[in-house]
Design a protein around this motif. Structure first.
Motif, PDB file in Angstrom:
ATOM      1  N   GLU A   1      36.572  44.260  41.747  1.00 43.15           N
ATOM      2  CA  GLU A   1      35.587  44.892  40.869  1.00 43.15           C
ATOM      3  C   GLU A   1      34.529  43.915  40.362  1.00 43.15           C
ATOM      4  OE1 GLU A   1      38.013  46.519  37.808  1.00 43.15           O
ATOM      5  OE2 GLU A   1      39.044  47.925  39.168  1.00 43.15           O
ATOM      6  N   ALA A   2      34.693  42.619  40.639  1.00 38.68           N
ATOM      7  CA  ALA A   2      33.748  41.613  40.152  1.00 38.68           C
ATOM      8  C   ALA A   2      32.370  41.830  40.779  1.00 38.68           C
ATOM      9  CB  ALA A   2      34.260  40.213  40.465  1.00 38.68           C
ATOM     10  N   ALA A   3      31.352  41.729  39.951  1.00 40.97           N
ATOM     11  CA  ALA A   3      29.992  42.035  40.400  1.00 40.97           C
ATOM     12  C   ALA A   3      29.314  40.865  41.098  1.00 40.97           C
ATOM     13  CB  ALA A   3      29.148  42.478  39.205  1.00 40.97           C
ATOM     14  N   ASP A   4      29.747  39.651  40.850  1.00 37.42           N
ATOM     15  CA  ASP A   4      29.089  38.492  41.439  1.00 37.42           C
ATOM     16  C   ASP A   4      30.064  37.324  41.507  1.00 37.42           C
ATOM     17  OD1 ASP A   4      29.264  37.539  38.786  1.00 37.42           O
ATOM     18  OD2 ASP A   4      27.230  38.206  38.325  1.00 37.42           O
ATOM     19  N   ASP A   5      29.566  36.196  42.031  1.00 36.44           N
ATOM     20  CA  ASP A   5      30.436  35.031  42.189  1.00 36.44           C
ATOM     21  C   ASP A   5      30.931  34.486  40.854  1.00 36.44           C
ATOM     22  OD1 ASP A   5      30.470  35.019  44.911  1.00 36.44           O
ATOM     23  OD2 ASP A   5      29.048  33.379  45.177  1.00 36.44           O
ATOM     24  N   ALA A   6      30.101  34.578  39.815  1.00 37.96           N
ATOM     25  CA  ALA A   6      30.539  34.098  38.503  1.00 37.96           C
ATOM     26  C   ALA A   6      31.744  34.899  38.014  1.00 37.96           C
ATOM     27  CB  ALA A   6      29.395  34.181  37.496  1.00 37.96           C
ATOM     28  N   ALA A   7      31.699  36.208  38.188  1.00 34.12           N
ATOM     29  CA  ALA A   7      32.817  37.056  37.768  1.00 34.12           C
ATOM     30  C   ALA A   7      34.047  36.784  38.621  1.00 34.12           C
ATOM     31  CB  ALA A   7      32.423  38.524  37.850  1.00 34.12           C
ATOM     32  N   ARG A   8      33.847  36.554  39.915  1.00 32.37           N
ATOM     33  CA  ARG A   8      34.988  36.228  40.781  1.00 32.37           C
ATOM     34  C   ARG A   8      35.579  34.859  40.422  1.00 32.37           C
ATOM     35  NH1 ARG A   8      32.052  39.657  44.292  1.00 32.37           N
ATOM     36  NH2 ARG A   8      30.476  38.069  44.738  1.00 32.37           N
ATOM     37  N   ARG A   9      34.712  33.935  40.063  1.00 35.20           N
ATOM     38  CA  ARG A   9      35.196  32.624  39.638  1.00 35.20           C
ATOM     39  C   ARG A   9      36.066  32.757  38.398  1.00 35.20           C
ATOM     40  NH1 ARG A   9      35.459  27.742  42.371  1.00 35.20           N
ATOM     41  NH2 ARG A   9      35.134  25.955  40.976  1.00 35.20           N
ATOM     42  N   ARG A  10      35.686  33.641  37.488  1.00 38.25           N
ATOM     43  CA  ARG A  10      36.477  33.869  36.280  1.00 38.25           C
ATOM     44  C   ARG A  10      37.861  34.397  36.637  1.00 38.25           C
ATOM     45  NH1 ARG A  10      37.124  31.656  31.913  1.00 38.25           N
ATOM     46  NH2 ARG A  10      34.858  31.603  31.638  1.00 38.25           N
ATOM     47  N   VAL A  11      37.945  35.246  37.655  1.00 37.36           N
ATOM     48  CA  VAL A  11      39.250  35.764  38.073  1.00 37.36           C
ATOM     49  C   VAL A  11      40.135  34.627  38.574  1.00 37.36           C
ATOM     50  CG1 VAL A  11      40.449  37.323  39.651  1.00 37.36           C
ATOM     51  CG2 VAL A  11      38.260  38.016  38.657  1.00 37.36           C
TER      52      VAL A  11
END
Length: 438
Positions: free
Chosen positions: A391-401
């Protein structure tokens, strides 16, 4: 007026309204339910395998993050009851205060902060809020989003040790209780968790912490100042009957009180030595000797908490110590005595050269875990984090995961995952032999 009546409906409000429990279920008040949810949280259980000062598997006696949290909770509850603030709220905040710490304690926190600089940073207290309000599995809102344990506003506020975002944090200074230098700025909320933070801080201006959070913070300070000395004595690393004051004061000034002069520190140590249970002979490992150290621990905790209780009552008079109506007052002499105790542990226990090399290996392992998990994507995640990745919208959100995943690991599971995720051709036997948890 009873303690329950001092907390209004707003203090008991939850992000998601909950129906009453079954009529045949035991009756529990709102803040009692909060405490139970934290006790049963998966993140609480993982604390048993996370570093406090040294690795939890190194010795049967050494404290880990869970036993430390239990001790902080006991101190916080007793102090809250004595002060007239809510003991369940203070105890729950104490039980939760270290939930966001990653593997290898502040050492792991340092690496995650560096590797998440472009996606909002990392801080153990901000991670605790994220766990309580998002990552722990308990309640979902009408849109299907997790709200974590769905704790009350008052309890979440008490769990917020640093009520400001990263953008408002000041530069790091000093050292942590485990002896590592502070290189991570202290803040209590990530930018993408601001909605819940703004909700729990509704009506509160500025950075003021609620008094329950102040009780939790003091209990934490008291616990590790006293217990680190106790652990050092039992481990044979220090002797309270033979202290090198000149070297000790150098450590205290370097780590905790840069402006303190010898006379102030001498007076504080003399005050501690005047406590009736202060040892007059060296610890010898006998049951009687161990009992004497336990009595000293109890007396010091009582001394510090009693001093705070008296000073707070003198300053607040009849003002209820509830949420943001009043503040805890810590006398200067109490602060100095606590710093002296922490300095004793720092000087004799935490400055060992072997810890420096060990901590470097731990940092390398955490950094490689982040790199390798990122490279694997969803395949490198536990099932509970896969939906977050998708569900992450971008690489920053995926990095947070990825950061959430690595932060959730214990010392042992971090080592095991490091071996499992190692790229083809990596010398896994070499990685496993690093003994980063010992």
């Amino acid at each position: 007026m009873s303690i329950e009546e001092l907390y209004d409906d707003a203090a008991r409000e939850r992000l998601v309204e909950e129906p009453p429990k079954r009529v045949d279920a035991p009756v529990r008040l709102a803040f009692e339910r909060d405490r139970a949810r934290v006790v049963h949280a998966a993140a609480s259980r993982r604390l048993a395998a996370k570093t406090q000062v040294v690795g939890p598997q190194t010795d049967d006696f050494v404290r880990n993050r869970l036993t430390h949290s239990l001790e902080v909770a006991q101190i916080a509850r007793d102090l809250a009851r004595a002060l007239g603030t809510h003991p369940d709220i203070a105890e729950t905040a104490a039980l939760a205060h270290d939930m966001g710490h990653p593997p290898f304690g502040h050492n792991g926190e340092r690496v995650l902060a560096e590797l998440s600089a472009d996606c909002g940073g990392f801080e153990g207290n901000a991670q605790t809020l994220r766990l309580l309000t998002r990552l722990e599995s308990k309640t979902f809102d009408a849109d299907g989003a997790s709200v974590g344990l769905n704790l009350t506003r008052a309890t979440l506020d008490a769990c917020t040790k640093y009520p400001w975002p990263r953008s408002e944090a000041t530069g790091p200074h000093g050292v942590h209780a485990d002896g590592t230098p502070r290189v991570v700025v202290k803040f209590g909320v990530y930018d993408d968790d601001r909605p819940v933070f703004d909700w729990l801080r509704a009506g509160v201006a500025g950075r003021r912490r609620c008094v329950e959070a102040q009780v939790m913070d003091l209990a934490d300070d008291v616990a590790y100042s006293v217990h680190d000395v106790e652990d050092g004595i039992v481990a044979g690393r220090l002797d309270l009957t033979s202290l090198d004051r000149a070297a000790l004061w150098e450590t205290v000034r370097s780590w905790y009180l840069p402006g303190a002069d010898d006379a102030t520190l001498d007076s504080a140590l003399d005050g501690l030595r005047a406590v009736g249970s202060w040892p007059r002979s060296s610890y010898d490992g006998s049951r009687r000797s161990l009992a004497a150290i336990k009595n000293l621990t109890s007396d010091l905790i009582g001394r510090f908490c009693g001093g705070v209780q008296q000073a707070t009552f003198a300053a607040t008079e009849s003002v209820p110590l509830v949420r943001h109506r009043a503040d805890l007052v810590v006398p200067e002499d109490t602060e100095v005595e606590i710093a002296v105790l922490k300095g004793i542990a720092a000087h004799y226990v935490m400055q060992a050269g072997d810890r420096v090399a060990l901590m470097e290996r731990q940092r390398q392992l955490v950094a490689e875990l982040v790199e390798w998990t990122w490279a694997r994507g969803a395949d490198g995640l536990d099932p509970v984090f896969v939906a977050d990745w998708d569900e992450a919208a971008d690489d920053a959100a995926r990095r947070r995961v990825v950061i959430d995943q690595v932060a959730s690991l214990t010392d042992a599971s971090a080592l095991a995952r490091h071996t499992a995720l190692a790229p083809t051709g990596w010398a896994r036997a070499s990685a496993a032999s690093r003994q980063v948890g010992s």
